[in-house]
Write a protein that holds these residues in place. Structure first.
Motif, PDB file in Angstrom:
ATOM      1  N   UNK A 386       0.788  -1.139   0.068  1.00 51.47           N
ATOM      2  CA  UNK A 386      -0.095   0.179  -0.074  1.00 51.47           C
ATOM      3  C   UNK A 386       0.941   1.086   0.049  1.00 51.47           C
ATOM      4  N   UNK A 387       0.428   2.189  -0.813  1.00 53.40           N
ATOM      5  CA  UNK A 387       1.100   3.487  -0.802  1.00 53.40           C
ATOM      6  C   UNK A 387       0.315   4.602   0.137  1.00 53.40           C
ATOM      7  N   UNK A 388       0.747   4.956   1.099  1.00 57.77           N
ATOM      8  CA  UNK A 388      -0.255   6.014   2.060  1.00 57.77           C
ATOM      9  C   UNK A 388       0.192   7.243   1.769  1.00 57.77           C
ATOM     10  N   UNK A 682      -4.904   5.746   0.636  1.00 58.66           N
ATOM     11  CA  UNK A 682      -4.367   4.393   0.462  1.00 58.66           C
ATOM     12  C   UNK A 682      -4.400   3.955  -1.094  1.00 58.66           C
ATOM     13  N   UNK A 683      -3.515   3.521  -1.589  1.00 65.22           N
ATOM     14  CA  UNK A 683      -3.462   2.829  -2.876  1.00 65.22           C
ATOM     15  C   UNK A 683      -3.066   1.458  -2.782  1.00 65.22           C
ATOM     16  N   UNK A 684      -3.692   0.493  -2.594  1.00 68.11           N
ATOM     17  CA  UNK A 684      -3.236  -0.858  -2.315  1.00 68.11           C
ATOM     18  C   UNK A 684      -2.842  -1.611  -3.848  1.00 68.11           C
ATOM     19  N   UNK A 800      -8.356   2.894  -2.735  1.00 65.33           N
ATOM     20  CA  UNK A 800      -8.629   2.139  -3.924  1.00 65.33           C
ATOM     21  C   UNK A 800      -7.635   0.952  -3.790  1.00 65.33           C
ATOM     22  N   UNK A 801      -7.993  -0.036  -4.466  1.00 68.48           N
ATOM     23  CA  UNK A 801      -7.099  -1.156  -4.682  1.00 68.48           C
ATOM     24  C   UNK A 801      -6.926  -1.397  -6.066  1.00 68.48           C
ATOM     25  N   UNK A 802      -5.695  -1.375  -6.599  1.00 72.51           N
ATOM     26  CA  UNK A 802      -5.659  -1.651  -8.024  1.00 72.51           C
ATOM     27  C   UNK A 802      -5.030  -3.087  -8.366  1.00 72.51           C
ATOM     28  N   UNK A 803      -6.245  -3.960  -8.718  1.00 74.54           N
ATOM     29  CA  UNK A 803      -5.747  -5.197  -9.023  1.00 74.54           C
ATOM     30  C   UNK A 803      -5.400  -5.206 -10.301  1.00 74.54           C
ATOM     31  N   UNK A 804      -5.485  -4.348 -11.032  1.00 78.48           N
ATOM     32  CA  UNK A 804      -5.061  -3.977 -12.737  1.00 78.48           C
ATOM     33  C   UNK A 804      -4.542  -2.639 -12.712  1.00 78.48           C
ATOM     34  N   UNK A 805      -3.648  -2.245 -13.767  1.00 77.99           N
ATOM     35  CA  UNK A 805      -3.473  -0.884 -14.055  1.00 77.99           C
ATOM     36  C   UNK A 805      -4.666  -0.092 -14.275  1.00 77.99           C
ATOM     37  N   UNK A 806      -5.549  -0.660 -15.182  1.00 78.21           N
ATOM     38  CA  UNK A 806      -6.420  -0.129 -15.839  1.00 78.21           C
ATOM     39  C   UNK A 806      -7.306   0.565 -14.841  1.00 78.21           C
ATOM     40  N   UNK A 807      -7.472   0.207 -13.527  1.00 76.09           N
ATOM     41  CA  UNK A 807      -8.526   0.500 -12.313  1.00 76.09           C
ATOM     42  C   UNK A 807      -7.933   1.895 -11.849  1.00 76.09           C
ATOM     43  N   UNK A 808      -6.928   2.495 -12.290  1.00 75.25           N
ATOM     44  CA  UNK A 808      -6.400   3.770 -11.822  1.00 75.25           C
ATOM     45  C   UNK A 808      -7.152   4.797 -12.590  1.00 75.25           C
ATOM     46  N   UNK A 809      -8.030   4.700 -13.675  1.00 72.83           N
ATOM     47  CA  UNK A 809      -8.669   5.509 -14.468  1.00 72.83           C
ATOM     48  C   UNK A 809     -10.217   5.478 -13.902  1.00 72.83           C
ATOM     49  N   UNK A 810     -10.507   4.757 -12.960  1.00 72.57           N
ATOM     50  CA  UNK A 810     -11.881   4.810 -12.311  1.00 72.57           C
ATOM     51  C   UNK A 810     -11.895   5.743 -11.297  1.00 72.57           C
ATOM     52  N   UNK A 811     -13.376   6.211 -11.183  1.00 79.50           N
ATOM     53  CA  UNK A 811     -13.552   7.283 -10.184  1.00 79.50           C
ATOM     54  C   UNK A 811     -13.354   6.926  -8.884  1.00 79.50           C
TER      55      UNK A 811
END
Length: 921
Positions: A386-388, A682-684, A800-811
């Protein structure tokens, strides 16, 4: 220089004994620096402010935001003991003796002067430590500025003032006794666009390596300004901007008379910082600017903002990048140089490669402390991190905007403790003290009476001035962004005078303390994160081992300093090849059980691949301890500045880390929570996710949670006991929030200095109420009543949890920070009530499916659907989990607010908790 007529005191005793009087020459400049830093703290007449004194049982050092930290007599720091005082005197003798020797020796040895300066007053110096635990002023509420804060800033301004006198040469009025009132300073701002280096980083090492180069850049700039030129000292610094004191023209001289040749200085310094940047091979040009003359640090934030605005453009000025390579691909990191490798587009250029290796070498040599530098050592048992990101909205405090709510005295208290002035009844009405005082001052503006009993009891300097415009300039214009005297009518002038006489001022020492405390808060938090991240029942979690290859696998084309990756027993293993052996760089708790021995992997075989993707076999002949590198903390600090804190931690520790951050924020900033919000994200992510995707998601969150407009909150309930006011607020989103505000000082007195909130009411209803000259009314927390509306700078959180790189574009959904703690409490309720984890998953699935069915694509409920869904949630929670009574009502409320769904998603889907686990705190 230039025959500057500066009378130098004959002895050090002259500095100590004569600086209190109005003087000329060097002492006049010292008085100017000391006066602007500390004089404005102490200009309340002693007799009228007698009630503000602390007695011998309670002499407290407070934080910059009102939190009592230490009773200096009951719990004295070392410097206040006999042994500590002697040690300090010995240190002072050493400092003076060394500077005497430097002055008599090779005065051109800049390195020797830098070492002396760091030893005498650097971050680890005895002098700094001693002065940081003593207060510059014992009277309330000015016990928030330490002796170090005041002394350091006074020394910085004195240094720049002397440099300015030397630059003026014969034009400097060395015999003038008006230097204290007329001396001004400028601010030198130097910056570099550090955000661009972060945005381009492919690996963690790219960013930390570039940041090491940027730190070296600022270190060389400090050496240039503070030692080589000796023209100023650092007043503020973060990851992209540093601000120094700089000579300025006196207020009775024209800024265009050319004495200091500011444009020439700016051009020369710009060239010098560019030279430093080129030597360090930075890809973006630095910035250098010098402000207009000032007698405060209030313009500092404006200067830093303008600098960051320019630096937002990578090439904000012409910048030539030296590149000796003629072939290969464009470097994937810096994107401007060639990597000389036509066959390898992933290979960095020589400069970016050196930055990566420089970080590695520093780590191997023990220069980076005990924090890891390896992502796979941070990853938890499931291979996730996680990046806090945390930020404090500190800038409005640095320019004084948020200080308008703080008091040096409450008018009602001043009136109560001063019923008579000069033997006559105090003319200010105790029932309506603010309005009465404003009217009194307005009536006095027609003629300046140096003996006026009211005004001389409020400001020591009033009796020494000669007219209202001059007094107004010192009290108001020097210390705020208020309009000038000639732009205001008499009512506004009176209001500004009264406001400035009672508000806490953004003195240079206090502004310095603000940003220092913000940075100290994050530094303390970093230490807390280390402990939380390292907590594990398996001691292998924080251990490293050295793997010795057998003779057959020792010579297989291994590249020194390269990371190799493989699997052992189905577990990912990373190792660093160095000097014919391998050092583990991944979480060994995933490989070895707590009771396992290091010998358990002796004789095993691992297929490893490096950057070239060629498979090589490592057969482990022996396993040894890793010497000084054997223990580490699974934390990587990415940024620590007064404005922002970023850290990589194991995902399983992220909840506990944020819980601790919120707890510390409430403890340290509880009196100003509404004006100094903590924003958190928090970005997991799994350890194999590209770093650029993670950083982009973090920046998206930061853009949403930082700053923003204030909100109007309504008081629903109020309670007061034990020196604490408890207020329940209704937020604009419909949620309720409980805030507890300390309103008592350690000695039992009421805190009438800090806990004021901005209300929407435009009327003064209580004796402690006061309005800002521009209209905003402030009310003490004790005086708030149900129905009152207050202005709050909201603290926010996003996960947010990024199980894929594409999720970084989600609201990303932004929530009130208080909802994080509510989410943890909701999870505890459902976890304890649930008969099984399967039941929890079933509840989550049913509630989500029904909500999605009854809401439109825009998230809005169909008519009557929200109430029906709440009744369904109550039935499901009661039936599936057996919840009842207060617990059921609390869960239904959490479900209605979306907090329950967040709790289930975070703990079940992200943390993947199983029965019996507790990971929220």
């Amino acid at each position: 220089m230039n025959g500057a007529p500066i009378p130098w005191p004959a002895t050090l005793t002259d500095f100590v004994s004569k600086h209190r009087e109005r003087d000329s020459g060097l002492l006049g400049l010292l008085q100017a620096a000391h006066g602007i830093v500390s004089g404005i703290e102490k200009n309340v007449p002693p007799r009228a402010s007698q009630y503000l004194k602390q007695d011998a049982t309670h002499v407290w050092l407070a934080s910059a935001f009102g939190e009592p930290r230490r009773n200096l007599l009951a719990d004295p720091p070392e410097v206040l003991t006999i042994a500590g005082w002697r040690r300090l005197l010995d240190e002072a003798r050493r400092i003076l003796e060394e500077i005497r020797q430097l002055g008599q020796g090779d005065t051109g040895d800049v390195g020797a002067w830098r070492r002396w300066r760091d030893s005498a007053a650097g971050p680890k110096s005895l002098l700094r430590a001693a002065f940081s635990f003593t207060i510059a002023e014992t009277r309330l509420p000015n016990n928030d500025v330490t002796l170090w804060d005041q002394s350091y800033v006074a020394a910085a301004l004195f240094k720049s003032a002397v440099a300015g006198a030397l630059l003026e040469g014969k034009a400097f009025p060395g015999d003038s006794t008006e230097l204290k009132q007329t001396t001004r300073w400028r601010l030198l701002t130097v910056g570099v666009g550090s955000d661009h280096y972060e945005a381009r980083a492919v690996r963690i090492g790219d960013w930390t390596g570039a940041w090491a180069a940027i730190r070296e850049f600022f270190d060389r700039v400090r050496k240039l300004v503070e030692v080589d030129l000796a023209i100023g000292s650092l007043l503020y610094g973060d990851t992209s901007v540093e601000v120094f004191s700089f000579p300025g023209e006196r207020s009775k001289r024209s800024t265009a008379d050319g004495d200091l040749r500011i444009p020439s200085w700016e051009s020369w310094l710009q060239a010098e910082v560019e030279r430093i940047a080129r030597e360090l091979e930075l890809e973006t040009p630095p910035l250098c600017r010098i402000s207009e003359p000032t007698r405060s640090l209030v313009p500092m934030v404006r200067e830093t903002r303008q600098a960051r605005s320019s630096l937002a453009m990578p090439l904000h000025r012409s910048w030539r990048i030296q590149d000796d390579q003629n072939g290969g691909h464009v470097c994937p990191v810096c994107l401007v140089r060639l990597n000389s490798r036509p066959d390898d587009k992933k290979r960095p250029c020589a400069v970016c490669g050196r930055r990566r290796r420089g970080r590695l070498d520093a780590w191997l040599n023990g220069k980076l402390g005990t924090d890891t530098i390896w992502v796979n050592e941070v990853a938890d048992a499931s291979g996730r991190l996680a990046l806090i990101t945390l930020s404090l909205d500190i800038e409005p405090w640095l320019d004084g905007r948020r200080m308008d709510s703080l008091r040096t005295q409450a008018i009602s208290e001043w009136r109560r403790f001063n019923p008579t002035l000069d033997g006559r009844d105090n003319p200010i009405d105790p029932a309506e003290p603010f309005e009465s005082l404003i009217d009194y001052v307005r009536r006095k503006l027609g003629a300046y009476d140096q003996k006026d009993p009211v005004l001389t009891s409020l400001q020591e300097g009033y009796r020494h001035d000669s007219d209202w415009p001059s007094f107004f300039a010192k009290i108001v214009e020097d210390r705020s962004d208020a309009p000038s005297w000639d732009k205001l009518d008499e009512a506004a002038r009176a209001h500004w005078v009264v406001h400035q006489l009672f508000t806490k001022l953004p003195s240079p020492g206090r502004v310095y303390r603000f940003w220092q405390q913000a940075e100290e808060f994050f530094a303390t938090l970093a230490a807390e994160f280390r402990q939380l991240a390292a907590r594990s029942p398996n001691h292998w979690r924080v251990r490293r081992l050295v793997l010795i290859p057998d003779g057959g696998s020792a010579d297989r084309g291994w590249e020194d300093g390269e990371i190799y990756e493989g699997h052992l027993n189905g577990t990912l293993v990373d190792v660093l090849y160095r000097d014919r052996r391998f050092l583990t760089t991944s979480n060994l708790a995933r490989l070895l059980a707590a009771q396992a021995s290091r010998d358990d992997i002796k004789g095993r075989e691992i297929q490893l691949r490096g950057d070239d993707r060629v498979a090589r076999t490592l057969r482990i002949a022996d396993v040894k301890e890793a010497g000084p590198l054997r223990i580490y903390y699974p934390v990587v600090l990415l940024e620590l500045s007064p404005l922002r804190f970023r850290a990589l931690v194991p995902l399983e520790a992220a909840s506990g880390c944020l819980d601790r951050a919120i707890e510390m924020w409430n403890e340290e900033f509880g009196r100003v929570w509404d004006r100094l919000p903590l924003s958190a994200g928090i970005v997991g992510f799994p350890q194999k996710l590209p770093l650029q995707a993670v950083l982009e998601a973090v920046r998206t969150i930061e853009h949403g949670i930082d700053g923003g407009e204030s909100q109007t909150w309504r008081v629903r309930h109020r309670d007061e006991r034990g020196g604490v006011v408890s207020l329940v607020f209704l937020r604009p989103d419909g949620g309720s929030e409980l805030r507890t505000i300390p309103v008592a000082l350690p000695d039992g007195r009421l805190d009438v200095f800090y806990p004021y909130l901005a209300v929407t009411d435009d009327r003064l209803r209580f004796p402690r109420d006061f309005p800002h000259p521009e209209g905003q009314v402030y009310r003490h927390a004790l005086d708030l009543r149900p129905g009152d509306e207050v202005q709050v700078q909201p603290a926010r959180v996003a996960t947010v949890f990024l199980d894929s790189a594409g999720r970084r574009f989600e609201l990303v959904r932004l929530r009130p920070l208080a909802d994080w703690s509510e989410m943890g409490a909701s999870w505890e309720l459902v976890r304890r009530a649930a008969p099984s984890m399967a039941a929890l998953h079933a509840v989550r699935a049913e509630l989500v499916s029904r909500r999605e069915a009854w809401q439109g694509p825009d998230g809005r409920w169909a008519p009557g659907a929200e109430q029906a869904w709440a009744r369904l949630a109550e039935a499901v929670l009661a039936d599936r989990l057996g919840a009842e009574g207060p617990a059921l009502r609390a869960l239904v409320e959490a479900a209605r607010d979306g907090i329950l769904e967040w709790a289930l998603d975070w703990h079940l889907s992200v943390l993947k908790e199983t029965g019996g686990e507790v990971r929220h705190g």
